[in-house]
Design an enzyme around this catalytic site. Structure first.
Site, PDB file in Angstrom:
ATOM      1  CG  ASN A  32     -61.741   3.912 -26.756  1.00 50.16           C
ATOM      2  OD1 ASN A  32     -60.629   4.037 -26.979  1.00 50.16           O
ATOM      3  ND2 ASN A  32     -61.825   3.754 -25.124  1.00 50.16           N
ATOM      4  CB  SER A 124     -44.489  -1.518 -21.363  1.00 50.00           C
ATOM      5  OG  SER A 124     -43.681  -0.525 -21.448  1.00 50.00           O
ATOM      6  CE1 TYR A 148     -49.077   2.001 -20.617  1.00 50.15           C
ATOM      7  CE2 TYR A 148     -46.528   1.954 -19.789  1.00 50.15           C
ATOM      8  CZ  TYR A 148     -47.793   1.140 -20.496  1.00 50.15           C
ATOM      9  OH  TYR A 148     -47.487   1.250 -22.212  1.00 50.15           O
ATOM     10  CE  LYS A 152     -49.641  -1.799 -21.847  1.00 54.40           C
ATOM     11  NZ  LYS A 152     -50.327  -2.321 -22.451  1.00 54.40           N
ATOM     12  CG  ASN A 178     -37.923   4.098 -24.556  1.00 52.91           C
ATOM     13  OD1 ASN A 178     -36.689   2.377 -24.476  1.00 52.91           O
ATOM     14  ND2 ASN A 178     -38.441   5.018 -24.152  1.00 52.91           N
ATOM     15  CG  ASN A 197     -46.047  12.492 -21.964  1.00 49.58           C
ATOM     16  OD1 ASN A 197     -46.321  13.162 -21.197  1.00 49.58           O
ATOM     17  ND2 ASN A 197     -47.295  11.285 -22.060  1.00 49.58           N
ATOM     18  N   GLY A 293     -37.537   9.060 -10.788  1.00 50.13           N
ATOM     19  CA  GLY A 293     -37.964   7.650 -11.612  1.00 50.13           C
ATOM     20  C   GLY A 293     -37.642   7.260 -12.791  1.00 50.13           C
TER      21      GLY A 293
END
Length: 341
Positions: A32, A124, A148, A152, A178, A197, A293
């Site tokens: 999209n 992920s 997020y 997953k 990563n 990010n 985190g």
């Protein structure tokens, strides 16, 4: 018979399309374009010298997804499509759950309806949450800590339930660490919106003059130089992992998760110094507070992917930095950028 690639114009998706085309697969890209660019599809065609079909479709539009499955003979799906910014997911959780989870439900419902039961899912390492026991194996407890990552993890559980209900399904869950780097041609790469990010696009944008300084989040971790350690993997190695997973799902039944990483941890400063070595320029940086985190050390045990899929990452940190820089300097403003003189 074709391979449907959802989200195929994105960073990892476009690199995987190159590997699929070079391996002789016929592919249909469904995207999209909400966080990617159609220019990447044109570059994939240029790099490979091969054609592909592009469908500008949102997975949430079930009628359009059904039209795609009606129009083409699809053998398997590689499912990348989804929103992916951790910070945005915290501020817009319903947006993420609706897009990522509901979109996958639509995809699986249509796949089931058309008898297409071979799926490679882009998961992920965020599904592992705040574990500091390394290396991380596929049996490490799953405990995603942000919306997020939870999307997953929820999708992984949905796919497990789907397989339990019908053992004809064949599903690979690929847990990335990563991804960095770019195609060696410099024609496609990571093109984030706004301030990146991720570490490498942040470094490259400082190097190219788009940003003044790199922000290093914390230098007081219990690591060799105090900065966080992560498992960085070249996006082309990651793309090749999808081909191995595709071959697996086309030739077997069941559902399995695989870590895709190098098994090597590099600190933020080690990556920064490797990049400086590659381009011969010092990158200015400031140290700021840790991000909530973040764990000190995270890297994969990729041995299952090697033994079960016959896949192993081959490119080193210097190749990752070199290819990321080639992409950035050739495309200062992303896919619409110009070459530096």
């Amino acid at each position: 018979m074709a391979i449907l690639v959802t989200g195929g114009s994105g960073f990892i998706g476009s690199h995987t399309c190159i590997e699929l085309l070079n391996a002789g697969y016929e592919i249909i890209v469904l995207d999209n374009l909400s966080n990617s660019h159609v220019e990447s599809i044109e570059q994939v065609r240029e790099i490979t010298g091969k054609s592909l079909i592009f469908e500008h479709v949102d997975l949430l539009d079930k009628n359009e997804v059904m039209r795609v499955f009606t129009s083409y003979s699809i053998e398997a799906v590689i499912h990348f499509a989804g929103l992916k910014a951790v910070g945005e997911s915290v501020s817009k959780p319903l947006f993420y759950y609706h897009n990522n989870v509901a979109g996958t439900l639509v995809l699986c419902e249509v796949m089931q309806q058309f008898g297409v039961k071979n799926l490679v899912f882009s998961s992920s390492a965020t599904v592992y949450g705040l574990t500091d026991k390394v290396p991380i194996t596929e049996t490490t407890p799953l405990d995603a800590i942000n919306p997020y990552g939870r999307t997953k993890l929820m999708i992984e559980e949905i796919l497990r339930d789907l397989w339990v209900s019908d053992n004809e399904w064949s599903i690979s869950l690929l847990r990335y660490f990563n991804p960095i780097g770019a195609h060696e041609s410099g024609k496609i790469g990571e093109d984030p919106n706004g301030i990146p990010n991720n570490l490498i696009p942040y470094i490259t944008q400082v190097a190219v003059g788009k940003l003044p300084k790199l922000q290093v989040f914390g230098d007081n971790y219990e690591t060799a130089d105090g900065t966080g350690v992560r498992d960085y993997i070249h996006v082309v190695d990651l793309a090749k992992g999808h081909l191995k997973a595709l071959a697996k799902v086309l030739n077997s039944k069941g559902i399995e998760a695989y870590n895709l990483g190098t098994g090597i941890g590099y600190s933020v400063l080690q990556v920064l110094h490797a990049f400086e070595q590659v381009i011969g320029v010092k990158i200015p940086f400031d140290v700021c507070d840790r991000r909530p985190g973040d764990v000190a050390i995270s890297y994969a045990d990729p041995s299952k992917a090697q033994s079960k899929l016959g896949w192993k990452a081959e490119k080193d940190i210097y190749e990752m930095c070199r290819d990321a820089w080639k992409w950035q300097k050739n495309n200062v403003n992303g896919f619409r950028g110009k070459v530096l003189q």
